[in-house]
Design an enzyme around this catalytic site. Structure first.
Site, PDB file in Angstrom:
ATOM      1  N   PRO A  74    -106.660-111.513 -20.219  1.00  0.00           N
ATOM      2  CG  PRO A  74    -105.365-113.324 -20.800  1.00  0.00           C
ATOM      3  CD  PRO A  74    -106.801-112.413 -20.397  1.00  0.00           C
ATOM      4  CB  CYS A  75    -106.034-106.938 -23.623  1.00  0.00           C
ATOM      5  SG  CYS A  75    -105.465-105.666 -22.114  1.00  0.00           S
ATOM      6  CG  HIS A  76    -100.854-109.014 -20.849  1.00  0.00           C
ATOM      7  ND1 HIS A  76    -101.765-109.325 -20.219  1.00  0.00           N
ATOM      8  CD2 HIS A  76     -99.963-110.188 -20.378  1.00  0.00           C
ATOM      9  CE1 HIS A  76    -101.441-109.910 -18.819  1.00  0.00           C
ATOM     10  NE2 HIS A  76    -100.693-110.644 -19.603  1.00  0.00           N
TER      11      HIS A  76
END
Length: 189
Positions: A143-145
Protein backbone atom coordinates in the site's frame (compact mmCIF):
# COMPACT_ATOMS: atom_id res chain seq x y z
CA UNK A 1 1.08 -11.24 1.22
CA UNK A 2 4.60 -10.51 -0.01
CA UNK A 3 6.54 -13.73 -0.51
CA UNK A 4 9.87 -14.87 -1.91
CA UNK A 5 9.41 -16.85 -5.09
CA UNK A 6 11.69 -18.17 -7.82
CA UNK A 7 11.87 -16.31 -11.12
CA UNK A 8 8.79 -16.99 -13.23
CA UNK A 9 8.78 -19.13 -16.36
CA UNK A 10 5.91 -17.21 -17.96
CA UNK A 11 3.80 -14.14 -17.27
CA UNK A 12 0.12 -13.57 -17.94
CA UNK A 13 -1.47 -10.14 -18.02
CA UNK A 14 -5.13 -9.51 -17.23
CA UNK A 15 -7.19 -6.34 -17.38
CA UNK A 16 -9.71 -5.91 -14.59
CA UNK A 17 -12.20 -3.09 -14.04
CA UNK A 18 -12.26 -0.92 -10.92
CA UNK A 19 -14.02 2.25 -9.79
CA UNK A 20 -10.74 4.05 -10.55
CA UNK A 21 -10.29 2.72 -14.09
CA UNK A 22 -8.80 -0.44 -15.41
CA UNK A 23 -6.22 -2.37 -13.45
CA UNK A 24 -3.59 -4.54 -15.08
CA UNK A 25 -2.53 -7.61 -13.12
CA UNK A 26 0.57 -9.60 -14.12
CA UNK A 27 0.77 -13.14 -12.74
CA UNK A 28 3.29 -15.93 -13.05
CA UNK A 29 2.52 -19.57 -13.78
CA UNK A 30 1.92 -20.26 -10.07
CA UNK A 31 -0.66 -17.47 -9.84
CA UNK A 32 1.66 -15.19 -7.85
CA UNK A 33 1.15 -11.52 -8.67
CA UNK A 34 4.29 -9.94 -10.11
CA UNK A 35 2.75 -6.63 -11.18
CA UNK A 36 -0.41 -4.67 -10.48
CA UNK A 37 -1.09 -1.11 -11.54
CA UNK A 38 -3.75 1.28 -12.74
CA UNK A 39 -4.05 2.22 -16.41
CA UNK A 40 -1.78 5.25 -16.11
CA UNK A 41 1.12 3.13 -14.84
CA UNK A 42 0.96 0.39 -17.44
CA UNK A 43 4.00 1.38 -19.50
CA UNK A 44 6.01 1.69 -16.28
CA UNK A 45 5.01 -1.73 -14.95
CA UNK A 46 5.58 -3.40 -18.33
CA UNK A 47 9.10 -1.91 -18.55
CA UNK A 48 9.79 -3.21 -15.04
CA UNK A 49 8.68 -6.72 -16.01
CA UNK A 50 10.91 -6.62 -19.10
CA UNK A 51 13.88 -5.50 -16.99
CA UNK A 52 13.32 -8.04 -14.22
CA UNK A 53 12.41 -10.97 -16.43
CA UNK A 54 14.14 -10.48 -19.80
CA UNK A 55 12.80 -12.64 -22.58
CA UNK A 56 9.46 -13.34 -20.92
CA UNK A 57 6.59 -12.09 -23.00
CA UNK A 58 3.38 -10.91 -21.42
CA UNK A 59 0.55 -13.06 -22.74
CA UNK A 60 -3.06 -12.00 -22.29
CA UNK A 61 -5.14 -14.23 -20.06
CA UNK A 62 -7.87 -14.22 -17.48
CA UNK A 63 -6.98 -13.51 -13.87
CA UNK A 64 -7.83 -16.30 -11.45
CA UNK A 65 -11.20 -15.83 -9.74
CA UNK A 66 -9.50 -15.32 -6.35
CA UNK A 67 -7.67 -12.27 -7.73
CA UNK A 68 -10.71 -10.63 -9.29
CA UNK A 69 -12.82 -11.47 -6.22
CA UNK A 70 -10.22 -9.93 -3.89
CA UNK A 71 -10.15 -6.72 -5.95
CA UNK A 72 -13.94 -6.55 -6.04
CA UNK A 73 -14.03 -7.18 -2.28
CA UNK A 74 -11.53 -4.41 -1.64
CA UNK A 75 -13.45 -1.89 -3.71
CA UNK A 76 -16.70 -2.95 -2.03
CA UNK A 77 -15.21 -2.08 1.37
CA UNK A 78 -13.30 -5.16 2.58
CA UNK A 79 -9.96 -3.39 3.04
CA UNK A 80 -8.33 -6.67 4.12
CA UNK A 81 -9.30 -8.56 0.95
CA UNK A 82 -6.03 -7.85 -0.85
CA UNK A 83 -3.91 -9.20 2.01
CA UNK A 84 -5.03 -12.69 1.00
CA UNK A 85 -3.21 -12.45 -2.35
CA UNK A 86 0.41 -13.52 -2.80
CA UNK A 87 2.85 -11.26 -4.61
CA UNK A 88 6.56 -11.38 -5.38
CA UNK A 89 8.39 -8.12 -5.95
CA UNK A 90 12.03 -8.89 -6.89
CA UNK A 91 13.37 -5.56 -5.62
CA UNK A 92 16.72 -4.53 -4.24
CA UNK A 93 17.42 -5.26 -0.60
CA UNK A 94 16.54 -1.67 0.38
CA UNK A 95 13.36 -1.68 -1.70
CA UNK A 96 12.28 -4.93 -0.08
CA UNK A 97 12.80 -3.43 3.38
CA UNK A 98 10.72 -0.40 2.43
CA UNK A 99 7.97 -2.53 0.85
CA UNK A 100 7.83 -4.71 3.97
CA UNK A 101 7.42 -1.55 6.06
CA UNK A 102 4.60 -0.39 3.76
CA UNK A 103 2.81 -3.68 4.34
CA UNK A 104 2.81 -2.86 8.08
CA UNK A 105 0.64 0.24 7.52
CA UNK A 106 -2.94 -0.74 8.29
CA UNK A 107 -5.87 0.51 6.21
CA UNK A 108 -7.09 3.89 7.39
CA UNK A 109 -3.63 4.95 8.60
CA UNK A 110 -0.98 6.96 6.79
CA UNK A 111 2.73 7.35 7.44
CA UNK A 112 5.28 9.81 6.13
CA UNK A 113 8.36 9.00 4.11
CA UNK A 114 10.38 9.92 7.21
CA UNK A 115 8.36 7.45 9.30
CA UNK A 116 9.24 4.70 6.83
CA UNK A 117 12.92 5.76 6.72
CA UNK A 118 13.04 5.50 10.51
CA UNK A 119 11.31 2.13 10.43
CA UNK A 120 13.92 0.71 8.04
CA UNK A 121 16.71 2.20 10.20
CA UNK A 122 17.80 4.68 7.52
CA UNK A 123 16.69 8.08 8.84
CA UNK A 124 18.74 9.95 6.21
CA UNK A 125 17.19 7.97 3.35
CA UNK A 126 13.87 9.78 3.03
CA UNK A 127 14.35 10.37 -0.71
CA UNK A 128 15.44 6.76 -1.23
CA UNK A 129 12.27 5.66 0.55
CA UNK A 130 10.32 7.83 -1.90
CA UNK A 131 12.09 6.20 -4.84
CA UNK A 132 11.44 2.71 -3.47
CA UNK A 133 7.82 3.66 -2.87
CA UNK A 134 7.54 4.81 -6.49
CA UNK A 135 9.13 1.57 -7.74
CA UNK A 136 6.50 -0.62 -6.08
CA UNK A 137 5.44 -3.13 -8.76
CA UNK A 138 2.23 -4.20 -7.00
CA UNK A 139 0.35 -1.09 -5.99
CA UNK A 140 -2.61 -1.72 -3.69
CA UNK A 141 -1.07 -5.03 -2.52
CA UNK A 142 1.87 -3.12 -1.11
CA UNK A 143 0.00 0.00 0.00
CA UNK A 144 2.30 2.77 -1.22
CA UNK A 145 -0.74 5.07 -1.37
CA UNK A 146 -0.68 5.20 2.46
CA UNK A 147 2.58 7.18 2.45
CA UNK A 148 2.20 10.95 2.55
CA UNK A 149 4.43 13.97 3.06
CA UNK A 150 5.67 14.91 6.53
CA UNK A 151 3.27 17.90 6.50
CA UNK A 152 0.33 15.59 5.82
CA UNK A 153 0.10 16.60 2.17
CA UNK A 154 -0.54 14.03 -0.51
CA UNK A 155 2.61 13.59 -2.54
CA UNK A 156 3.58 11.49 -5.54
CA UNK A 157 1.63 8.43 -6.59
CA UNK A 158 2.21 6.64 -9.88
CA UNK A 159 -1.54 6.13 -10.24
CA UNK A 160 -2.19 9.86 -9.80
CA UNK A 161 -2.96 11.95 -6.75
CA UNK A 162 -6.71 11.74 -7.43
CA UNK A 163 -6.54 7.96 -7.10
CA UNK A 164 -4.39 8.23 -3.98
CA UNK A 165 -6.92 10.58 -2.37
CA UNK A 166 -9.78 8.25 -3.35
CA UNK A 167 -8.00 5.18 -1.94
CA UNK A 168 -7.21 6.88 1.35
CA UNK A 169 -10.80 8.09 1.71
CA UNK A 170 -12.07 4.62 0.76
CA UNK A 171 -9.95 3.12 3.55
CA UNK A 172 -11.16 5.70 6.06
CA UNK A 173 -7.91 7.65 6.40
CA UNK A 174 -8.28 11.16 7.71
CA UNK A 175 -5.65 13.88 8.09
CA UNK A 176 -5.29 12.84 11.74
CA UNK A 177 -4.77 9.17 10.83
CA UNK A 178 -0.99 9.49 10.61
CA UNK A 179 0.51 7.66 13.55
CA UNK A 180 4.13 7.11 14.35
CA UNK A 181 5.10 3.51 14.61
CA UNK A 182 8.35 4.24 16.43
CA UNK A 183 9.11 5.16 19.99
CA UNK A 184 10.46 8.63 20.68
CA UNK A 185 13.83 7.01 21.47
CA UNK A 186 14.12 5.78 17.89
CA UNK A 187 12.90 9.06 16.44
CA UNK A 188 15.42 11.10 18.43
CA UNK A 189 18.44 9.12 17.24
Amino acid sequence: MKIDAPAPLRLTVSDLPSPLGRIEVILDEAGIIRGLDFGSGLPRIRRRMERLYPGLLLKAGAAPARVSQALVGYFEGDTGALARLDCATAGTRFQEHVWTALCDIPPGVTRSYLDIALQVASPQAVRAVGLANGSNPVSLLIPCHRVIGQSGALTGYAGGLERKAWLLAHEGASPASRTRRHSSAVISQ
